[in-house]
Design a protein around this motif. Structure first.
Motif, PDB file in Angstrom:
ATOM      1  N   GLN A  91       1.277  -1.004   0.069  1.00  0.00           N
ATOM      2  CA  GLN A  91      -0.334   0.023  -0.148  1.00  0.00           C
ATOM      3  C   GLN A  91       0.826   1.269  -0.237  1.00  0.00           C
ATOM      4  O   GLN A  91       2.007   1.415   0.301  1.00  0.00           O
ATOM      5  CB  GLN A  91      -1.251   0.350   1.433  1.00  0.00           C
ATOM      6  N   THR A  92       0.213   2.248  -0.536  1.00  0.00           N
ATOM      7  CA  THR A  92       0.841   3.751  -0.366  1.00  0.00           C
ATOM      8  C   THR A  92       1.632   4.100   0.446  1.00  0.00           C
ATOM      9  O   THR A  92       0.351   3.409   1.306  1.00  0.00           O
ATOM     10  CB  THR A  92       0.025   4.558  -0.986  1.00  0.00           C
ATOM     11  N   GLY A  93       2.544   4.200   1.202  1.00  0.00           N
ATOM     12  CA  GLY A  93       3.010   4.466   2.559  1.00  0.00           C
ATOM     13  C   GLY A  93       3.624   3.472   3.217  1.00  0.00           C
ATOM     14  O   GLY A  93       4.144   3.804   4.359  1.00  0.00           O
ATOM     15  N   ALA A  94       3.350   2.047   2.663  1.00  0.00           N
ATOM     16  CA  ALA A  94       3.859   0.727   3.610  1.00  0.00           C
ATOM     17  C   ALA A  94       5.731   1.085   3.283  1.00  0.00           C
ATOM     18  O   ALA A  94       6.014   2.018   2.661  1.00  0.00           O
ATOM     19  CB  ALA A  94       3.214  -0.491   3.043  1.00  0.00           C
ATOM     20  N   SER A  95       5.953   0.463   4.546  1.00  0.00           N
ATOM     21  CA  SER A  95       7.423   0.185   4.785  1.00  0.00           C
ATOM     22  C   SER A  95       7.824  -1.083   4.335  1.00  0.00           C
ATOM     23  O   SER A  95       7.488  -2.189   3.793  1.00  0.00           O
ATOM     24  CB  SER A  95       8.143  -0.050   5.975  1.00  0.00           C
ATOM     25  N   ARG A  96       9.006  -1.018   3.410  1.00  0.00           N
ATOM     26  CA  ARG A  96       9.741  -2.309   2.729  1.00  0.00           C
ATOM     27  C   ARG A  96      11.051  -2.742   2.519  1.00  0.00           C
ATOM     28  O   ARG A  96      11.588  -2.230   2.231  1.00  0.00           O
ATOM     29  CB  ARG A  96       8.453  -2.630   1.083  1.00  0.00           C
ATOM     30  N   LEU A  97      11.333  -3.499   2.977  1.00  0.00           N
ATOM     31  CA  LEU A  97      12.754  -4.423   3.092  1.00  0.00           C
ATOM     32  C   LEU A  97      13.150  -5.570   2.564  1.00  0.00           C
ATOM     33  O   LEU A  97      12.597  -6.373   1.920  1.00  0.00           O
ATOM     34  CB  LEU A  97      13.082  -4.410   4.961  1.00  0.00           C
ATOM     35  N   PHE A  98      14.043  -5.429   1.577  1.00  0.00           N
ATOM     36  CA  PHE A  98      14.339  -6.336   0.913  1.00  0.00           C
ATOM     37  C   PHE A  98      16.129  -6.301   0.929  1.00  0.00           C
ATOM     38  O   PHE A  98      16.520  -5.469   1.430  1.00  0.00           O
ATOM     39  CB  PHE A  98      14.516  -5.839  -1.075  1.00  0.00           C
ATOM     40  N   GLU A  99      16.626  -7.818   1.235  1.00  0.00           N
ATOM     41  CA  GLU A  99      17.436  -8.520   1.414  1.00  0.00           C
ATOM     42  C   GLU A  99      18.071 -10.016   1.092  1.00  0.00           C
ATOM     43  O   GLU A  99      16.888 -10.401   0.103  1.00  0.00           O
ATOM     44  CB  GLU A  99      16.937  -9.413   3.295  1.00  0.00           C
ATOM     45  N   ILE A 100      19.465 -10.255   1.119  1.00  0.00           N
ATOM     46  CA  ILE A 100      20.078 -10.732  -0.515  1.00  0.00           C
ATOM     47  C   ILE A 100      21.009 -11.447   0.366  1.00  0.00           C
ATOM     48  O   ILE A 100      21.709 -10.866   1.745  1.00  0.00           O
ATOM     49  CB  ILE A 100      20.092 -10.754  -1.678  1.00  0.00           C
ATOM     50  N   THR A 101      21.697 -12.558   0.240  1.00  0.00           N
ATOM     51  CA  THR A 101      22.818 -13.194   0.704  1.00  0.00           C
ATOM     52  C   THR A 101      23.935 -13.359  -0.047  1.00  0.00           C
ATOM     53  O   THR A 101      22.903 -14.898  -0.927  1.00  0.00           O
ATOM     54  CB  THR A 101      22.024 -14.422   1.964  1.00  0.00           C
ATOM     55  N   THR A 102      24.167 -13.629   0.225  1.00  0.00           N
ATOM     56  CA  THR A 102      25.549 -14.182  -1.287  1.00  0.00           C
ATOM     57  C   THR A 102      26.261 -15.174  -0.623  1.00  0.00           C
ATOM     58  O   THR A 102      26.604 -15.013   0.098  1.00  0.00           O
ATOM     59  CB  THR A 102      26.087 -13.423  -2.024  1.00  0.00           C
ATOM     60  N   ASP A 103      27.548 -16.586  -1.639  1.00  0.00           N
ATOM     61  CA  ASP A 103      27.401 -17.000  -1.490  1.00  0.00           C
ATOM     62  C   ASP A 103      29.240 -16.780  -1.262  1.00  0.00           C
ATOM     63  O   ASP A 103      30.084 -17.352  -0.485  1.00  0.00           O
ATOM     64  CB  ASP A 103      27.968 -18.821  -1.856  1.00  0.00           C
ATOM     65  N   VAL A 125      -1.217 -14.829  -3.373  1.00  0.00           N
ATOM     66  CA  VAL A 125      -0.789 -15.837  -4.687  1.00  0.00           C
ATOM     67  C   VAL A 125      -0.906 -16.807  -4.865  1.00  0.00           C
ATOM     68  O   VAL A 125       0.037 -17.606  -3.881  1.00  0.00           O
ATOM     69  CB  VAL A 125      -0.532 -15.216  -6.077  1.00  0.00           C
ATOM     70  N   SER A 126      -1.030 -17.949  -4.690  1.00  0.00           N
ATOM     71  CA  SER A 126      -1.435 -19.599  -5.345  1.00  0.00           C
ATOM     72  C   SER A 126       0.354 -19.433  -6.094  1.00  0.00           C
ATOM     73  O   SER A 126       0.997 -19.038  -6.379  1.00  0.00           O
ATOM     74  CB  SER A 126      -2.436 -19.730  -5.986  1.00  0.00           C
ATOM     75  N   GLY A 127       0.514 -20.656  -5.813  1.00  0.00           N
ATOM     76  CA  GLY A 127       1.869 -21.947  -6.087  1.00  0.00           C
ATOM     77  C   GLY A 127       2.941 -21.237  -5.479  1.00  0.00           C
ATOM     78  O   GLY A 127       4.732 -20.821  -5.801  1.00  0.00           O
ATOM     79  N   GLY A 128       2.926 -20.524  -3.954  1.00  0.00           N
ATOM     80  CA  GLY A 128       3.731 -20.722  -3.390  1.00  0.00           C
ATOM     81  C   GLY A 128       4.801 -18.919  -3.018  1.00  0.00           C
ATOM     82  O   GLY A 128       4.602 -18.496  -1.621  1.00  0.00           O
ATOM     83  N   GLY A 129       4.750 -18.145  -4.113  1.00  0.00           N
ATOM     84  CA  GLY A 129       4.581 -16.729  -3.893  1.00  0.00           C
ATOM     85  C   GLY A 129       3.936 -15.847  -3.063  1.00  0.00           C
ATOM     86  O   GLY A 129       2.848 -16.144  -2.839  1.00  0.00           O
ATOM     87  N   TYR A 130       4.622 -14.846  -2.701  1.00  0.00           N
ATOM     88  CA  TYR A 130       2.998 -14.079  -1.630  1.00  0.00           C
ATOM     89  C   TYR A 130       3.361 -12.553  -1.547  1.00  0.00           C
ATOM     90  O   TYR A 130       4.300 -11.928  -1.886  1.00  0.00           O
ATOM     91  CB  TYR A 130       3.727 -14.478  -0.495  1.00  0.00           C
ATOM     92  N   PHE A 131       2.810 -12.146  -1.526  1.00  0.00           N
ATOM     93  CA  PHE A 131       2.794 -10.451  -0.906  1.00  0.00           C
ATOM     94  C   PHE A 131       1.527 -10.137  -0.382  1.00  0.00           C
ATOM     95  O   PHE A 131       0.034 -10.374  -0.452  1.00  0.00           O
ATOM     96  CB  PHE A 131       2.653  -9.860  -1.914  1.00  0.00           C
ATOM     97  N   GLY A 132       2.326  -8.817   0.848  1.00  0.00           N
ATOM     98  CA  GLY A 132       0.850  -8.127   0.878  1.00  0.00           C
ATOM     99  C   GLY A 132       0.738  -8.178   2.970  1.00  0.00           C
ATOM    100  O   GLY A 132       0.192  -7.493   3.417  1.00  0.00           O
ATOM    101  N   GLU A 133       1.660  -8.951   3.458  1.00  0.00           N
ATOM    102  CA  GLU A 133       1.355  -9.509   5.081  1.00  0.00           C
ATOM    103  C   GLU A 133       1.218  -7.910   5.777  1.00  0.00           C
ATOM    104  O   GLU A 133       2.334  -7.536   5.504  1.00  0.00           O
ATOM    105  CB  GLU A 133       2.147 -11.136   5.734  1.00  0.00           C
ATOM    106  N   ASP A 134       0.798  -7.784   6.799  1.00  0.00           N
ATOM    107  CA  ASP A 134       0.855  -6.542   7.496  1.00  0.00           C
ATOM    108  C   ASP A 134       2.071  -6.918   8.134  1.00  0.00           C
ATOM    109  O   ASP A 134       2.296  -7.446   8.709  1.00  0.00           O
ATOM    110  CB  ASP A 134      -0.478  -6.085   8.019  1.00  0.00           C
ATOM    111  N   TYR A 135       3.206  -6.129   8.115  1.00  0.00           N
ATOM    112  CA  TYR A 135       4.536  -6.573   8.992  1.00  0.00           C
ATOM    113  C   TYR A 135       3.925  -5.729  10.658  1.00  0.00           C
ATOM    114  O   TYR A 135       4.895  -6.952  11.037  1.00  0.00           O
ATOM    115  CB  TYR A 135       5.631  -4.986   8.513  1.00  0.00           C
ATOM    116  N   ASP A 136       2.773  -5.569  11.172  1.00  0.00           N
ATOM    117  CA  ASP A 136       3.249  -5.006  12.264  1.00  0.00           C
ATOM    118  C   ASP A 136       2.133  -6.750  12.988  1.00  0.00           C
ATOM    119  O   ASP A 136       2.611  -6.445  13.706  1.00  0.00           O
ATOM    120  CB  ASP A 136       2.042  -3.958  12.516  1.00  0.00           C
TER     121      ASP A 136
END
Length: 822
Positions: free
Chosen positions: A348-360, A435-446
């Motif tokens: 949603q507009t105004g929501a916070s979002r964290l993107f993370e990655i790990t490399t070998d 969404v079906s098939g394992g992927g997701y989006f939208g759970e409230d962070y709080d």
């Protein structure tokens, strides 16, 4: 004395007379014959003998005179070369001695090879020589003038020889047309030069390597000897080489293994042929290269998934095995953990979002938002990008991880939208959708209490298990079987504070835990990609007792298609703190663990959400029991329909029973509780041709199934079910000690089982099971249940490896089986 001699002569004469003339005089007269005396002669011929005995010890020294020239006290002469030849018949050891008539000039000053002559000693083989340097150093204190004479004497003595030792060579058995290669190894304590020879009238000996191409050689046993010599003594080994008849009349059975199936480029893979009865090989490595060698080492230089095939053949025919996406070559740098795991996310507009990655590997990680570099993390293996308030719009966020070994890339499509009135009306608490098939989006962070992610490589036809050990996480493990190689896949579990913001209704029962489970990117966890997905979870016993929960009615629910669906759940074990359960799930989305309370103190029965046990069904004496017997005039017609329905069930059940008993039907399956693993392969069968199905899952004891049909040219599917216990389709236990229970079904539309010709099952048994149970190899047999009894199938061991024994059994059909020791 003279009388004694006379008596002796008379006695001897009497003996001569007795043996000369017959006793019977009449016979002498009647049988008288003329005897002619034959005189014999002898002749001698002389042979002249001569030999020359060569000395065992004989050395020649050149030159026989050394003139050191004019020298003064303290001076050194030039070095003169002296050569000693061994002309004797044995190895000698040479030492030196100096005889000095010049006031110890040579005794004190003569050196051989830059050392005093006293220490000189050389071992010389026969017909060999050594060279030494001789020098005179005149002592500083030497007093004398004029010509100084001396002698250098070399003493040679016979050196005892240590014979060489040839290492043991084992007997060899090969097929006709194979190449025999033997490498000879020998040792010699004297470090003498060794030479090798053989009595073989075939093959070639190059130094210490013997090679023999047996193509065209008649089958049989061939005895040959190998010898090693140091010039004085020899040692030998005699072996038997057995050439077996070429299996030209046996159809080849193809099989191969590799030392690795995945890794970073350049990925070097050793391909090992394990085919039976093969005399030719053709490899296809999936990258445009091929080989006709039996065993091959191949290197993949580019990242990707590669399908590998091997065609094994002989004079009778060919057999091919193809392994789809068998080799996975990764780029030199790998992004091993990605969060969010979905490539498409919505906020949603105004929501916070964290993107993370790990490399070998340590790398420079660059974040690019809509073609603009917004952040760079240098020399890092973990990096994150955080947006505290997302603006409305559709964004492309790309990261590049780079180091000297290569580059890896990940991309997200990030959709930030405002909430419409229709969305708000549909769910007052929802902040997004899954969404079906394992992927997701939208759970409230709080609403997220805890979050854990794990990643690993997912291979086809292998059980992939993600294990979790946190006390706060009720999920113990998530496992599934991938239908194809999928690379690195991430699994994320969100433990929630309350009901997920992605659902629109409360679940039934008492709630223990809410959670979201996501596996892979959007569209991964579907029936096209995975099967046999199982969630293992735990429930605290304290929660069960505090809430008066009936443990047999604890369930796992999944939210899908806008409603909660109960999953088949079974209790598997317990300990002092937890009860442990397993549930099979068709996919991944929001989940909840619930339980049903026991009967309340008011006496009102709680209606369970699934069928109860037999002893919990109300009896006929209960006051609340509903009378099921009709009392109106239509009771007779209802009874007739009930009778017709019962007859239909009896006929249908009889048909199914007879079909399964004869092995014609295979649509019944064991209950979920008894099936621990399923493996399915499909292949097109050609009429009058053999088709082989190869299974490579470790959990499956079936290695291959080979069959032939008389009148079918369609796709035929083979299903193998590995069971915990005896199949529910059989009525008795198999004999002996059971290794594995299994069902094998042949599924194909329009195929008559009677057209299957010479079906053969190849199966494996682990060595540890045989050793722990002290099993005789010859006692292992495959049993099939048919005609209401267990039938012992002809079984033969055909191969053994470091981990398994491989057996083959001929079967007249397919149904329930058991691998046993009897």
């Amino acid at each position: 004395m003279q009388e004694s001699k006379l008596l002796l002569l008379v006695f001897l004469f009497s003996l001569v007379f007795l043996f000369t003339f017959p006793v019977n005089a009449s016979e002498q007269v009647q049988n008288s014959t003329v005897v002619t005396k034959i005189e014999t002669y002898s002749e001698a011929t002389a042979v002249s003998l001569s030999t020359k005995i060569s000395p065992s010890i004989s050395i020649i020294i050149t030159p026989d005179t050394i003139d050191f020239g004019k020298l003064s006290a303290g001076m050194s002469s030039e070095v003169h070369k002296l050569t000693i030849f061994n002309k004797g018949s044995s190895k000698t050891y040479v030492t030196s001695e100096v005889i000095d008539v010049a006031k110890d000039l040579y005794v004190e000053g003569l050196e051989i090879n830059n050392a005093s002559w006293v220490s000189y000693g050389k071992e010389i083989s026969k017909d060999d020589y050594v060279e030494s340097g001789v020098q005179l150093n005149v002592p500083e204190e030497f007093i004398g003038i004029g010509s100084m004479e001396g002698k250098l004497i070399f003493w040679a003595e016979m050196k005892e020889n240590n014979a060489p030792v040839l290492e043991n060579i084992e007997d060899i058995s090969v097929n006709s047309s194979d190449i025999v290669k033997i490498i000879l190894h020998a040792s010699d304590a004297d470090n003498d030069k060794l030479t090798y020879s053989t009595t073989a009238e075939f093959g070639t000996l190059y130094g210490n390597v013997f090679e023999w191409n047996t193509t065209g050689i008649e089958a049989g046993k061939y005895e040959i000897s190998f010898l090693v010599s140091d010039g004085y003594s020899t040692d030998s080994e005699t072996i038997m080489i057995t050439i077996k008849k070429e299996a030209n009349d046996v159809f080849p059975v193809v099989n191969f293994t590799t030392n690795v199936t995945n890794g970073k480029i350049p990925l070097t893979v050793m391909f090992t042929d394990q085919s039976l009865n093969a005399t030719s090989w053709k490899w296809n490595f999936g990258d445009g290269t091929s080989s006709t060698d039996r065993n091959v080492v191949h290197t993949y230089t580019e990242a990707g998934c590669y399908t590998v095939s091997l065609e094994a053949g002989n004079n009778y025919g060919n057999d091919t095995e193809k392994k789809i996406d068998y080799i996975i070559a990764y780029p030199r740098i790998i992004i091993s953990l990605i969060s969010p795991s979905s490539s498409y996310i919505t906020d949603q507009t105004g929501a916070s979002r964290l993107f993370e990655i790990t490399t070998d590997e340590i790398a420079n990680i660059t974040w690019i938002l809509d073609d603009v570099i917004v952040q760079t993390n240098y020399s890092s293996m973990n990096a994150s990008y955080y947006c505290s308030s997302a603006a409305n719009g559709l964004y492309n966020l790309t990261i590049f991880a780079e180091n000297e070994n290569g580059t890896a890339q990940k991309e997200w499509i990030w959709n930030v939208t405002s909430v419409s009135s229709s969305d708000s009306a549909s769910s007052s608490s929802s902040s997004g959708r899954y969404v079906s098939g394992g992927g997701y989006f939208g759970e409230d962070y709080d609403n997220i209490l805890d979050k854990v992610s794990k990643s690993q490589n997912v291979l086809a036809k292998k059980v992939t298990t993600f294990s979790f050990n946190s006390d706060d996480n009720p999920i113990k493990s998530i496992s599934f079987i991938a239908l194809k190689n999928s690379g690195v896949v991430s699994t994320t579990i969100e433990i929630l504070k309350g009901i997920s913001t992605l659902v629109s209704e409360a679940p039934p029962g008492e709630v223990y835990k809410y959670m979201n489970i996501w596996v892979g990117d959007t569209g991964f966890a579907t029936a096209d990609n995975i099967e046999n997905a199982v969630i293992s979870f735990k429930v605290e016993k304290s929660w069960v007792s505090d809430n008066d929960i009936q443990s047999s009615l604890i369930s796992l629910y999944r939210y899908n298609d806008n409603k909660w669906k109960e999953l088949e759940t079974q209790k598997v074990k317990e300990d002092e703190r937890y009860l442990y359960f397993e549930s099979e799930t068709p996919g991944f989305s929001p989940f909840v663990i619930t339980g049903i309370k026991k009967e309340s103190s008011s006496g009102t029965a709680v209606v369970p959400l699934r069928s109860t046990a037999e002893d919990e069904i109300p009896s006929s004496n209960d006051s609340d029991t509903i009378d099921l017997v009709p009392t109106n005039a239509s009771s007779s017609s209802i009874s007739i329909w009930i009778l017709v329905f019962c007859l239909f069930l009896i006929l249908a059940g009889t048909g199914i029973y007879i079909g399964e008993r004869k092995g014609f039907l295979s649509f019944r399956k064991n209950k979920y509780e008894n099936v621990i693993f399923k493996d399915t392969l499909s292949c097109e069968i050609s009429p009058d041709g053999f088709t082989s199905y190869y299974f490579d899952a470790e959990e499956n004891p079936v290695e291959y199934i080979r069959l032939k049909t008389k009148d079918c040219s369609d796709i035929v599917e083979v299903k193998v079910e590995i069971l915990r216990n005896r199949s529910l389709l059989v009525k008795s236990d198999p004999p002996g000690i059971v290794y594995k229970h299994l069902n094998i079904w042949i599924v194909a539309e329009g195929v008559d089982p009677l057209t299957l010709d010479a079906p053969l099952i190849g199966f494996k048994v682990k060595r540890p099971w045989i050793e722990e149970n002290e099993i005789e190899i010859s006692s292992i047999n495959l049993f099939r249940f048919a005609d209401d009894m267990w039938q012992n199938l002809p079984t033969e061991m055909v191969e053994e490896t470091d981990e398994h024994f491989i057996f083959e059994s001929d079967t007249p059909g397919f149904s329930s089986f058991a691998i046993c020791s009897v």
